[in-house]
Design an enzyme around this catalytic site. Structure first.
Site, PDB file in Angstrom:
ATOM      1  N   CYS A 100      30.855  38.455  36.072  1.00  0.00           N
ATOM      2  CA  CYS A 100      31.136  37.260  35.270  1.00  0.00           C
ATOM      3  C   CYS A 100      30.026  36.212  35.438  1.00  0.00           C
ATOM      4  CB  CYS A 100      32.536  36.726  35.594  1.00  0.00           C
ATOM      5  SG  CYS A 100      33.164  35.572  34.360  1.00  0.00           S
ATOM      6  N   HIS A 192      36.054  41.184  34.843  1.00  0.00           N
ATOM      7  CA  HIS A 192      36.380  41.150  36.277  1.00  0.00           C
ATOM      8  C   HIS A 192      36.976  42.477  36.736  1.00  0.00           C
ATOM      9  CE1 HIS A 192      35.827  36.878  37.379  1.00  0.00           C
ATOM     10  NE2 HIS A 192      36.016  36.665  36.089  1.00  0.00           N
ATOM     11  N   GLU A 194      37.571  43.360  39.598  1.00  0.00           N
ATOM     12  CA  GLU A 194      38.417  43.142  40.789  1.00  0.00           C
ATOM     13  C   GLU A 194      39.784  42.540  40.446  1.00  0.00           C
ATOM     14  OE1 GLU A 194      36.527  39.049  40.324  1.00  0.00           O
ATOM     15  OE2 GLU A 194      36.161  41.111  39.689  1.00  0.00           O
TER      16      GLU A 194
END
Length: 245
Positions: A100, A192, A194
């Site tokens: 990001c 993202h 994660e």
């Protein structure tokens, strides 16, 4: 004895109450995606001016630059200092995964252009199209390269122009640059890998409470999660193959 692998995470985001309570902070969210048994993961809160000693960079096998609510095109002290570190890591040919804000900052350092997203912000589960032919020769995807992947998106800026040395790996209907690589030492992802649905829902609720988005925006965003989820395991494979391959 095999030498312990060491990785460093540059955190550009403070821990939300939810992330602290549920995971013990974003450090753990990243390590749960990228870490393996027996590794050492250190993190520095660059947002608060916390940086590693430059002479210590050499001992790390790989680096991760997280997202941030700050703009990658700002000239804040900590952002400029992080830009300098990216340049050093590039000279050292270290592996750097940019997520990001990290994805945008690496593009800036390498001569690309970053700015406000032309089609507006995105806070949802998005679908990105993989440029299958571009994936080789490094190929962090493994045997089967998918035509598209789902990932949680949470940003209001984008890479407007790629650095000359970069290779586009994915795009979407909203953004021209969803993922790119530079040689075999930078892998950058606008989404993202994660994040999971609970983290996204918490962010949406907080951004709504802060008055930055409308109820309708939240409703549309949450609808993307219905009967649908991010390809987190596939992203895990890609990121680990890049960092450790």
């Amino acid at each position: 004895m095999v030498e312990q692998k060491k990785y460093l995470l540059f955190l550009g985001v403070p821990d939300s109450e939810f992330a602290k309570k549920t995971y013990g902070g974003y450090h753990n969210v990243f390590v749960s995606l990228l870490g393996d048994e027996g590794e050492q993961w250190d993190s520095y809160r660059v947002l608060d001016g916390e940086f590693p000693d430059e002479k210590d960079l050499e001992k790390y096998d790989g680096f991760v630059i997280s997202g941030s609510s700050h703009d990658a095109f700002q000239d804040t002290d900590w952002i400029l200092k992080l830009c300098d570190i990216i340049k050093k890591l590039d000279e050292m040919k270290k592996k750097v995964l940019g997520v990001c804000f990290g994805h945008q900052l690496i593009a800036r350092v390498k001569g690309g252009k970053v700015g406000r997203a032309r089609k507006g912000p995105e806070l949802c589960l998005g679908n990105i199209t993989i440029l299958k032919d571009a994936v080789a020769p490094e190929n962090y995807f493994g045997e089967e390269v998918p035509t598209s992947l789902r990932i949680i998106k949470c940003h209001q800026d984008e890479v407007l122009e790629l650095p000359e040395s970069a290779k586009l790996l994915a795009y979407s209907s909203m953004y021209e640059v969803e993922m790119y690589s530079i040689e075999d030492n930078f892998l950058c992802i606008q989404g993202h890998p994660e994040y999971n649905r609970d983290i996204l829902i918490d962010i949406l609720d907080r951004v709504l409470a802060g008055g930055h988005i409308t109820e309708d925006f939240v409703k549309t965003s949450k609808a993307t999660l219905e009967n649908n989820e991010a390809d987190r395991q596939f992203w895990q494979k890609i990121c680990k193959n890049f960092l450790k391959g």
